[in-house]
Design a protein around this motif. Structure first.
Motif, PDB file in Angstrom:
ATOM      1  N   GLY A  11       5.774  -2.382  -4.479  1.00 42.11           N
ATOM      2  CA  GLY A  11       4.527  -1.327  -4.398  1.00 42.11           C
ATOM      3  C   GLY A  11       4.935  -0.395  -5.218  1.00 42.11           C
ATOM      4  N   GLU A  12       4.014   0.878  -5.142  1.00 43.84           N
ATOM      5  CA  GLU A  12       4.198   2.059  -5.838  1.00 43.84           C
ATOM      6  C   GLU A  12       4.051   3.201  -5.125  1.00 43.84           C
ATOM      7  OE1 GLU A  12       3.001   2.111  -9.968  1.00 43.84           O
ATOM      8  OE2 GLU A  12       3.875   0.107 -10.529  1.00 43.84           O
ATOM      9  N   GLY A  35      -0.805  -3.216   4.538  1.00 46.19           N
ATOM     10  CA  GLY A  35      -1.388  -2.132   4.633  1.00 46.19           C
ATOM     11  C   GLY A  35      -0.751  -1.016   4.347  1.00 46.19           C
ATOM     12  N   LEU A  36       0.478  -0.924   3.804  1.00 44.90           N
ATOM     13  CA  LEU A  36       1.311   0.044   2.907  1.00 44.90           C
ATOM     14  C   LEU A  36       1.271  -0.190   1.508  1.00 44.90           C
ATOM     15  CD1 LEU A  36       4.462   0.289   5.350  1.00 44.90           C
ATOM     16  CD2 LEU A  36       2.343   1.674   5.455  1.00 44.90           C
ATOM     17  N   LEU A  37       1.132  -1.287   0.976  1.00 44.48           N
ATOM     18  CA  LEU A  37       1.349  -1.559  -0.558  1.00 44.48           C
ATOM     19  C   LEU A  37       0.187  -0.813  -1.324  1.00 44.48           C
ATOM     20  CD1 LEU A  37       2.486  -5.157  -0.538  1.00 44.48           C
ATOM     21  CD2 LEU A  37       3.766  -3.230  -1.167  1.00 44.48           C
ATOM     22  N   ASP A  38      -1.003  -0.416  -0.874  1.00 42.46           N
ATOM     23  CA  ASP A  38      -1.907   0.235  -1.719  1.00 42.46           C
ATOM     24  C   ASP A  38      -1.469   1.229  -2.100  1.00 42.46           C
ATOM     25  OD1 ASP A  38      -3.549  -2.038  -1.471  1.00 42.46           O
ATOM     26  OD2 ASP A  38      -4.721  -1.225  -0.080  1.00 42.46           O
TER      27      ASP A  38
END
Length: 122
Positions: A11-12, A35-38
């Motif tokens: 992710g970024e 849920g955090l990767l977005d």
């Protein structure tokens, strides 16, 4: 760091470091990560000596973790991160925050282990 360490880094965005509990692995965060990767760079590791990471061969794990986590963040080029820990991971995250507050943007604790006047016995 002195011990082979399994790291998942995806992710970024602002980094979030997930530290699992005693006897668990990074896989324990598998329902949290999507849920955090977005909006985040998500870093989960198998905390030594668990899972796919090596064994630091030390009597007290907490003494190993003191220099280990700052060095890990440096190697991953993370200046500041949200750090979330569960159980043993909560104790590690809390110690990291107390010892190196400049590295921790936010702290999340889930059932942190062995909070008290003395460090955990691990």
């Amino acid at each position: 760091m002195g011990v082979p360490t399994y790291v998942v880094d995806a992710g970024e965005g602002p980094p979030v470091v997930l530290i699992h509990g005693y006897g668990d692995t990074a896989d324990g965060w598998r329902r949290v990560v999507p849920g955090l990767l977005d909006r985040h760079r998500v870093i989960a590791i198998d905390v030594p000596p668990f899972g796919r990471s090596g064994d630091p061969r030390t009597r007290r794990l907490i003494d190993f973790y003191k220099p280990f986590f700052p060095e890990l963040l440096e190697r991953l080029e993370v200046e500041r991160a949200t750090v979330i820990g569960h159980s043993l991971g909560g104790a590690i995250a809390l110690h990291l925050t107390i010892e190196r507050p400049e590295l921790v943007e936010r702290l999340g604790l889930g059932a942190p282990a062995r909070l008290g006047k003395a460090p955990p016995v691990w």
